[in-house]
Write an enzyme that holds these catalytic residues in place. Structure first.
Site, PDB file in Angstrom:
ATOM      1  N   ASP A   1      -4.147 -52.606 -27.408  1.00  0.00           N
ATOM      2  CA  ASP A   1      -3.719 -51.705 -26.322  1.00  0.00           C
ATOM      3  C   ASP A   1      -3.257 -50.341 -26.832  1.00  0.00           C
ATOM      4  O   ASP A   1      -2.802 -49.497 -26.070  1.00  0.00           O
ATOM      5  CB  ASP A   1      -2.583 -52.358 -25.510  1.00  0.00           C
ATOM      6  CG  ASP A   1      -1.351 -52.630 -26.362  1.00  0.00           C
ATOM      7  OD1 ASP A   1      -1.370 -52.303 -27.569  1.00  0.00           O
ATOM      8  OD2 ASP A   1      -0.368 -53.167 -25.824  1.00  0.00           O
ATOM      9  N   GLY A   2      -3.335 -50.128 -28.153  1.00  0.00           N
ATOM     10  CA  GLY A   2      -2.971 -48.823 -28.703  1.00  0.00           C
ATOM     11  C   GLY A   2      -1.573 -48.773 -29.306  1.00  0.00           C
ATOM     12  O   GLY A   2      -1.195 -47.779 -29.938  1.00  0.00           O
TER      13      GLY A   2
ATOM     14  N   HIS B   1       9.019 -24.106 -38.889  1.00  0.00           N
ATOM     15  CA  HIS B   1       8.706 -22.870 -38.165  1.00  0.00           C
ATOM     16  C   HIS B   1       9.906 -21.912 -38.136  1.00  0.00           C
ATOM     17  O   HIS B   1       9.781 -20.756 -38.507  1.00  0.00           O
ATOM     18  CB  HIS B   1       8.244 -23.225 -36.755  1.00  0.00           C
ATOM     19  CG  HIS B   1       7.882 -22.040 -35.941  1.00  0.00           C
ATOM     20  ND1 HIS B   1       6.911 -21.159 -36.328  1.00  0.00           N
ATOM     21  CD2 HIS B   1       8.378 -21.576 -34.763  1.00  0.00           C
ATOM     22  CE1 HIS B   1       6.823 -20.196 -35.424  1.00  0.00           C
ATOM     23  NE2 HIS B   1       7.691 -20.425 -34.471  1.00  0.00           N
TER      24      HIS B   1
ATOM     25  N   ASP C   1       3.412 -11.761 -37.332  1.00  0.00           N
ATOM     26  CA  ASP C   1       4.387 -11.460 -36.276  1.00  0.00           C
ATOM     27  C   ASP C   1       5.749 -11.264 -36.909  1.00  0.00           C
ATOM     28  O   ASP C   1       5.963 -11.611 -38.069  1.00  0.00           O
ATOM     29  CB  ASP C   1       4.417 -12.566 -35.202  1.00  0.00           C
ATOM     30  CG  ASP C   1       4.628 -13.943 -35.792  1.00  0.00           C
ATOM     31  OD1 ASP C   1       5.402 -14.064 -36.743  1.00  0.00           O
ATOM     32  OD2 ASP C   1       4.009 -14.902 -35.300  1.00  0.00           O
TER      33      ASP C   1
ATOM     34  N   LYS D   1       2.924  -9.493 -32.393  1.00  0.00           N
ATOM     35  CA  LYS D   1       2.084 -10.468 -31.693  1.00  0.00           C
ATOM     36  C   LYS D   1       2.741 -10.884 -30.383  1.00  0.00           C
ATOM     37  O   LYS D   1       3.960 -10.982 -30.303  1.00  0.00           O
ATOM     38  CB  LYS D   1       1.933 -11.689 -32.603  1.00  0.00           C
ATOM     39  CG  LYS D   1       1.233 -12.866 -31.988  1.00  0.00           C
ATOM     40  CD  LYS D   1       0.984 -13.968 -33.011  1.00  0.00           C
ATOM     41  CE  LYS D   1       1.877 -15.148 -32.805  1.00  0.00           C
ATOM     42  NZ  LYS D   1       1.593 -16.249 -33.736  1.00  0.00           N
TER      43      LYS D   1
ATOM     44  N   THR E   1      -4.093 -16.466 -34.078  1.00  0.00           N
ATOM     45  CA  THR E   1      -3.197 -15.478 -34.699  1.00  0.00           C
ATOM     46  C   THR E   1      -3.899 -14.763 -35.848  1.00  0.00           C
ATOM     47  O   THR E   1      -3.906 -13.526 -35.923  1.00  0.00           O
ATOM     48  CB  THR E   1      -1.929 -16.203 -35.217  1.00  0.00           C
ATOM     49  OG1 THR E   1      -1.273 -16.795 -34.099  1.00  0.00           O
ATOM     50  CG2 THR E   1      -0.988 -15.259 -35.951  1.00  0.00           C
TER      51      THR E   1
END
Ligand code: R5P
Length: 295
Positions: A37-38, A131, A168, A191, A226
């Site tokens: 079923d995953g 990030h 950016d 950006k 980007t």
């Protein structure tokens, strides 16, 4: 001294082996499978109850949702089995770009992931080139961001006409750091991303780059939008060659082909997500952090 075990998922076992060999620790690869079923299944292949601490290593991309669930299952099992200290290494941390509520009603997904890891007993969460480092924090767990910038500078040493470029302002600190090691000039572009469509646009800018070799340095290449937009501007300014360097290369929808078509000469990525462009190995940086943590 606490006894630590290194456990990695199958597609991360090179990292696990390197860490274990460098630190003289036992390394096991977790068993994994998917139910029809995953749903995910994981299992430690040895008795882990004799260990005090666990270093759990997962390359959480691709299949980030499934791989994060695997991490959570492995953490909960370890906690249940009496492991006191769990350090989680996710070289690429999925959901890290949604580090604030850009539009009303959105979750701050990075915090969701960090809360889950912390509530499952993570003492430390380690990643590479997050990030936004200032958003990488959570109560009750130490968050460690590994910076690979010296490795990028080492690759560029000896290129006399190199200019470093951030696509950016948010990534400007990255090129500043590479420049601290390298001494090359650096700049940035402006950006804008449409928060609904994801489309990237950039403001043309005067830069002293004609006849130069420009290295765009970023944390992630996802759609490639980007880098492609930045390359268009750079080419119009008479740049000799444009190179893209990014820590995490997701390269969605043949982003690499589209980047080359736009005029990018080379793509360099780290091994946080192995691709054909992986040329920078961050394993030693991970080893250094873990050595300090467990001493
Ligand atoms: C965003 O601010 C990041 O630093 C990257 O520039 C971005 O995630 C790259 O995404 P894409 O390749 O889809 O433009």
């Amino acid at each position: 001294m606490a006894k630590y075990l290194i456990a990695s998922f199958p597609w991360s076992s090179d990292v696990g082996n390197d860490v274990a060999n460098a630190l003289g620790l036992i390394h096991v690869t977790l068993e994994t499978k998917q139910f029809p079923d995953g749903e995910s299944y994981i299992r430690y292949p040895i008795d882990i109850t004799t260990y005090d601490g666990l270093i759990l290593i997962q390359r959480a991309y691709p299949e980030q949702n499934n791989r994060l669930i695997q991490v959570m299952l492995a953490m909960h099992a370890a906690h249940d089995l009496g492991i006191k200290s769990i350090h989680v290494v996710l070289p690429y941390l999925p959901y890290s770009r949604q580090d604030r509520r850009f539009r009303d009603g959105e979750p701050v997904s990075l915090q969701t992931i960090l809360s889950l890891l912390s509530s499952l007993g993570a003492s430390t969460i380690i990643t590479v080139d997050i990030h936004k480092p200032e958003a990488f924090r959570i109560n009750n767990a130490q968050c460690i961001n590994i910076e690979p910038f010296k490795l990028y500078a080492d690759r560029l040493r000896g290129i006399s006409n190199a200019v470093l470029l951030s696509p950016d302002i948010g990534s400007l600190w990255r090129v500043e750091k590479v420049s601290e090691y390298l001494g090359a000039p650096f700049s940035y572009l402006e950006k804008f991303r449409d928060r609904v469509t994801g489309e990237v646009t950039m403001k043309p800018k005067e830069l002293d780059v004609a006849g130069k070799e420009v290295f765009i340095i970023d944390d992630i290449i996802a759609t490639g939008g980007t880098i492609i937009e930045a390359t268009k501007i750079l080419k119009s300014l008479g740049v000799t060659r444009v190179h893209a360097i990014a820590t995490h290369c997701l390269l969605l929808n043949m982003a690499d082909s589209r980047m080359f078509e736009a005029g990018v000469s080379s793509i360099t990525c780290s091994n946080t997500i192995p691709t054909r462009y992986t040329e920078v190995n961050v394993n030693q940086l991970i080893i250094n952090v873990i050595r300090e943590l467990i001493k």
